[in-house]
Design an enzyme around this catalytic site. Structure first.
Site, PDB file in Angstrom:
ATOM      1  N   GLY A   1       0.833  -1.213   0.000  1.00  0.00           N
ATOM      2  CA  GLY A   1       0.000   0.000   0.000  1.00  0.00           C
ATOM      3  C   GLY A   1       0.859   1.250   0.000  1.00  0.00           C
TER       4      GLY A   1
ATOM      5  N   ASP B   1       2.537  -1.747  -4.512  1.00  0.00           N
ATOM      6  CA  ASP B   1       1.119  -1.335  -4.542  1.00  0.00           C
ATOM      7  C   ASP B   1       0.496  -1.954  -5.783  1.00  0.00           C
ATOM      8  OD1 ASP B   1      -1.376   0.345  -4.535  1.00  0.00           O
ATOM      9  OD2 ASP B   1      -0.278   1.387  -2.954  1.00  0.00           O
ATOM     10  N   ILE B   2      -0.842  -1.896  -5.876  1.00  0.00           N
ATOM     11  CA  ILE B   2      -1.477  -2.314  -7.130  1.00  0.00           C
ATOM     12  C   ILE B   2      -1.625  -1.114  -8.063  1.00  0.00           C
ATOM     13  CG2 ILE B   2      -2.737  -4.375  -6.367  1.00  0.00           C
ATOM     14  CD1 ILE B   2      -5.196  -2.545  -6.010  1.00  0.00           C
TER      15      ILE B   2
ATOM     16  N   TYR C   1     -14.992  -2.912   8.845  1.00  0.00           N
ATOM     17  CA  TYR C   1     -13.616  -2.428   9.040  1.00  0.00           C
ATOM     18  C   TYR C   1     -13.134  -2.798  10.441  1.00  0.00           C
ATOM     19  CZ  TYR C   1      -9.870   1.125   9.370  1.00  0.00           C
ATOM     20  OH  TYR C   1      -8.671   1.801   9.524  1.00  0.00           O
TER      21      TYR C   1
ATOM     22  N   LYS D   1     -10.170  -5.285  11.795  1.00  0.00           N
ATOM     23  CA  LYS D   1      -9.060  -4.770  12.613  1.00  0.00           C
ATOM     24  C   LYS D   1      -8.896  -5.606  13.885  1.00  0.00           C
ATOM     25  CE  LYS D   1      -7.463  -1.632   9.913  1.00  0.00           C
ATOM     26  NZ  LYS D   1      -6.192  -1.884   9.235  1.00  0.00           N
TER      27      LYS D   1
HETATM   28  C1  AKB Z   1     -10.849   5.729   8.983  1.00  0.00           C
HETATM   29  O1  AKB Z   1     -11.459   6.784   9.222  1.00  0.00           O
HETATM   30  O2  AKB Z   1     -11.371   4.726   8.482  1.00  0.00           O
HETATM   31  C2  AKB Z   1      -9.391   5.651   9.376  1.00  0.00           C
HETATM   32  C3  AKB Z   1      -9.241   5.093  10.747  1.00  0.00           C
HETATM   33  C4  AKB Z   1      -9.498   5.933  11.929  1.00  0.00           C
HETATM   34  O3  AKB Z   1      -8.895   3.958  10.886  1.00  0.00           O
HETATM   35  N1  AKB Z   1      -8.785   6.936   9.284  1.00  0.00           N
END
Ligand code: AKB
Length: 329
Positions: free
Chosen positions: A8, A34-35, A142, A146
């Site tokens: 990335g 990166d791609i 997300y 994580k």
């Molecule tokens: C996002 O807003 O998705 C990122 C984060 C806080 O991980 N900047």
């Protein structure tokens, strides 16, 4: 001599990290991947660049072997707002991409840096002074990737002895490369709009409090953590780190100290607001301070002054912010 690989590398963090690592370890010892082809000529030409898709395990191992890599900064990821619109892609890249990089790192005995986020927390996490070790039940894709990423990095450390380390980044602010698809992106957009148009329409509520950090501090954090004495690390994945905390209204007031005519209005995007509401107001980063000496340099006032100065030069110079700011270093 260490040989490093950044995935990335064309992204918001990757472009600045690659440049910092090349200055520290020598251009030829840092492989940017990166791609996407870098549009920044310096990033492309100052050291090795490889097209690399983190979803292609065979290509990853070929590149690692060819360059004799011993440290990986794995930054290729989909951010929170894009993740909510494309959950399938977020899972693929954030989970399968990390798994492929961990497997390659295990095979070639590399250390690996993994960027977690305030997004790893969720609505049931204590909001104020969020502890290092606490409830983590995010309700975004997300956040799920994580938390799972933190756990699988710890697993690879315990099970295979892989030197995996990471931090939970807050929103990152940079004048070099713009972010894309994040919930905290407003804190960068506001500077661009303030300089270009003197006004900004913000997609988060005026009182939405979030942790933030200026990019130079984020770059130091990654490098310092990866160079820290392993015997001092009680935690590994991932450390809370923060540098400042503000709401859009507070940031707007700070910008007005430099551009008195600046105005802000609010046009709240329910999706991004809901994501931001599920994240901490501010985190406790005392574990990072105690275990590897984390200490940010930039507070809100210092970041705002520097950001306005550097971004104004880049915009008025008519160059891309990326090219200009690299020359200034
Ligand atoms: C996002 O807003 O998705 C990122 C984060 C806080 O991980 N900047």
């Amino acid at each position: 001599m260490k040989k490093m690989l950044v995935t990335g590398a064309v992204g918001q963090i990757g472009s600045e990290l690659t440049s910092a690592l090349r200055q520290r370890h020598g251009d030829e010892n840092v492989v940017a991947t990166d791609i996407r082809m870098p549009t920044d000529v310096e990033l492309r030409d100052s050291g090795p660049f490889e097209f690399l898709d983190v979803l292609d395990p065979h290509h990853i191992t070929r590149v690692m072997q060819m360059h004799e890599i011993d440290t990986v900064y794995h930054l290729a990821a989909v951010l929170s707002a894009t993740g909510e619109s494309r959950p399938n892609i977020a899972w693929q890249i954030n989970m399968n991409g990390l798994y492929n990089m961990l497997e390659a790192a295990r095979q070639y005995k590399c250390a690996l840096f993994f960027p977690s986020s305030i997004g790893a927390f969720g609505p049931s996490t204590p909001k104020d002074n969020t502890p290092q070790d606490t409830i983590m039940r995010p309700d975004t894709i997300y956040g799920v990737t994580k938390v799972a990423g933190e756990l699988i990095c710890n697993y690879y450390h315990k099970r295979f002895g892989l030197d995996a380390r990471g931090v939970r980044f807050p929103g990152l602010i940079s004048y070099v490369t713009e972010p894309g698809g994040g919930t905290t992106d407003y804190a960068v957009e506001i500077f661009h709009e303030a300089i270009k148009h003197g006004s900004y329409s913000c997609y988060l509520r005026d009182d939405c409090s979030l942790d933030m950090m200026y990019m130079p501090d984020a770059i130091h954090a990654m490098i310092n953590l990866m160079e820290a004495d392993a015997s001092k690390l009680i935690h590994r994945n991932s450390f809370n780190i923060t540098a400042m905390n503000f709401t859009p209204a507070i940031l707007a007031e700070e910008i007005k100290k430099h551009i008195p005519e600046f105005t802000i209005e609010y046009n709240v995007d329910p999706v991004r607001q809901e994501i931001a509401d599920s994240w901490p107001n501010y985190m406790d980063d005392s574990a990072a301070r105690a275990e590897w000496g984390w200490k940010p340099k930039y507070d809100l006032a210092a970041m705002t002054t520097d950001m306005l100065e550097k971004l104004t030069v880049a915009i008025e110079g008519g160059e891309t912010s990326t090219a200009k700011s690299r020359k200034d270093r």
